[in-house]
Design an enzyme around this catalytic site. Sequence first.
Site, PDB file in Angstrom:
ATOM      1  N   SER A  10       0.818  -1.212   0.000  1.00 25.06           N
ATOM      2  CA  SER A  10       0.000   0.000   0.000  1.00 25.06           C
ATOM      3  C   SER A  10       0.854   1.267   0.000  1.00 25.06           C
ATOM      4  O   SER A  10       0.707   2.133  -0.862  1.00 25.06           O
ATOM      5  CB  SER A  10      -0.915   0.021   1.233  1.00 25.06           C
ATOM      6  OG  SER A  10      -1.548  -1.208   1.392  1.00 25.06           O
ATOM      7  N   GLY A  12       4.187   1.616  -0.382  1.00 23.57           N
ATOM      8  CA  GLY A  12       5.195   1.640  -1.445  1.00 23.57           C
ATOM      9  C   GLY A  12       4.577   2.144  -2.743  1.00 23.57           C
ATOM     10  O   GLY A  12       5.127   3.017  -3.424  1.00 23.57           O
ATOM     11  N   LYS A 184       2.949   7.705  18.865  1.00 23.16           N
ATOM     12  CA  LYS A 184       2.131   6.902  17.936  1.00 23.16           C
ATOM     13  C   LYS A 184       2.068   5.461  18.427  1.00 23.16           C
ATOM     14  O   LYS A 184       1.028   4.804  18.340  1.00 23.16           O
ATOM     15  CB  LYS A 184       2.718   6.997  16.517  1.00 23.16           C
ATOM     16  CG  LYS A 184       1.938   6.211  15.481  1.00 23.16           C
ATOM     17  CD  LYS A 184       1.650   7.014  14.227  1.00 23.16           C
ATOM     18  CE  LYS A 184       0.564   6.420  13.357  1.00 23.16           C
ATOM     19  NZ  LYS A 184       1.039   5.425  12.411  1.00 23.16           N
ATOM     20  N   ASN A 188      -1.277   3.444  19.142  1.00 22.03           N
ATOM     21  CA  ASN A 188      -1.520   2.155  18.479  1.00 22.03           C
ATOM     22  C   ASN A 188      -1.723   1.041  19.498  1.00 22.03           C
ATOM     23  O   ASN A 188      -2.547   0.147  19.286  1.00 22.03           O
ATOM     24  CB  ASN A 188      -0.377   1.803  17.516  1.00 22.03           C
ATOM     25  CG  ASN A 188      -0.426   2.606  16.226  1.00 22.03           C
ATOM     26  OD1 ASN A 188       0.582   3.009  15.692  1.00 22.03           O
ATOM     27  ND2 ASN A 188      -1.619   2.870  15.715  1.00 22.03           N
ATOM     28  N   GLU A 264       1.787  -6.624  13.114  1.00 26.34           N
ATOM     29  CA  GLU A 264       3.044  -6.022  13.593  1.00 26.34           C
ATOM     30  C   GLU A 264       3.074  -6.001  15.127  1.00 26.34           C
ATOM     31  O   GLU A 264       3.724  -5.153  15.724  1.00 26.34           O
ATOM     32  CB  GLU A 264       3.202  -4.620  12.989  1.00 26.34           C
ATOM     33  CG  GLU A 264       3.343  -4.674  11.476  1.00 26.34           C
ATOM     34  CD  GLU A 264       3.533  -3.310  10.813  1.00 26.34           C
ATOM     35  OE1 GLU A 264       4.556  -3.095  10.148  1.00 26.34           O
ATOM     36  OE2 GLU A 264       2.626  -2.477  10.941  1.00 26.34           O
TER      37      GLU A 264
END
Length: 305
Positions: A10, A12, A184, A188, A264
């Site tokens: 996405s 890239g 962030k 997250n 992740e």
Amino acid sequence: MTWHVLGAGSLGCLWASRLQLAGHQVRLILRPSRLAQFSSAGSNILFTDLQQQQHRLALHAETACAGLPIQRLVLACKAYSAAEAITGIRHRLRPGSQIILLQNGIGCQQQVHELLPNHPVLVASTTEGAWLKEAFHCIHAGQGQTLLGRLRGQEPVPAWLGQLDRSGISCQWHPHIDSVLWRKLAINCLINPSTVIHGCRNGGLLQHLPLLQQLSAELEQLLLAAGHADAAANLFSAARHVITGTATNTSSMLQDVQHGRRTEISYITGFALQQSIALGTPHQQLLAVHQALQSRLAQLGLPTD
Ligand SMILES: NC(=O)C1=CN([C@@H]2O[C@H](COP(=O)(O)OP(=O)(O)OC[C@H]3O[C@@H](n4cnc5c(N)ncnc54)[C@H](OP(=O)(O)O)[C@@H]3O)[C@@H](O)[C@H]2O)C=CC1
Ligand SMILES: CC(C)(CO)C(=O)C(=O)O
């Protein structure tokens, strides 16, 4: 100077499309199997911009093995792929080659620094949104903003920052990018795992605010102990603001789960938990959320790291 973009996922595709549309030379670096797929599909990216206009862009693509030395590399893979991707491409880097990291979470930036101790490594934190409708068809979903900075070293502010802005990549230099990454990370940690555990969009977390408030208190202590007081300020109200502002969004982690992809987690709650243990800050809620997320991933047959 050519922009090499590793990974045609996405982000890239989003970066490569806008840079090429603005007239810059762009080369994609793909794994051999993706390169074959890209070539047989005509070596094009289809890019749908924010105004729903479609652009078909012919891009040069190559594998990490082939090709010329790289002077500027945008690493657009997931956090868990970053170290391996750098290992595969570093023979093409030269002294002074710049690396720009786009990954969410924390941990992979340090891994890349260790692999490339003498290279200028710049780190981005972005609130842009993009997704792939199918392979090489990128939908730009949200403008957002990209902050860029260095974690180590004395690299000057890059002269090419203006190139990004003129390409529609709204990018600003930030002198304390590590604090931006930590803030962030905390947001997250508060949103992403809980959306997976409860199987809800971001707005569904408004039903779980008391637990999030407890988790937020732990994360604030972690940020303070890690030396990022700025990042700790008003964390809970900031997270609540993001939840209401993105109420109808599906978090990136839940999107990964829904598509059966690895998450992740290790670079989000995994990293926060590891740091919390190392710094001796309270982490009862963080541990509970991390373990509940791992259980859910295991139930779904997905990697738990
Ligand atoms: N998408 C978004 O809107 C946002 C994403 N981010 C962050 O940006 C990062 C990238 O996300 P996103 O673009 O969504 O991820 P995607 O999974 O869509 O894309 C990652 C791409 O990296 C490729 N890749 C991995 N390893 C290599 C390698 N060694 N050589 C070549 N290509 C490789 C993968 O290729 P293959 O398919 O062949 O494995 C895949 O196409 C993540 O850390 C994400 O959290 C941050 C903000 C917003
Ligand atoms: C801020 C948030 C939670 C927005 O969905 C995000 O960054 C993500 O989904 O990864």
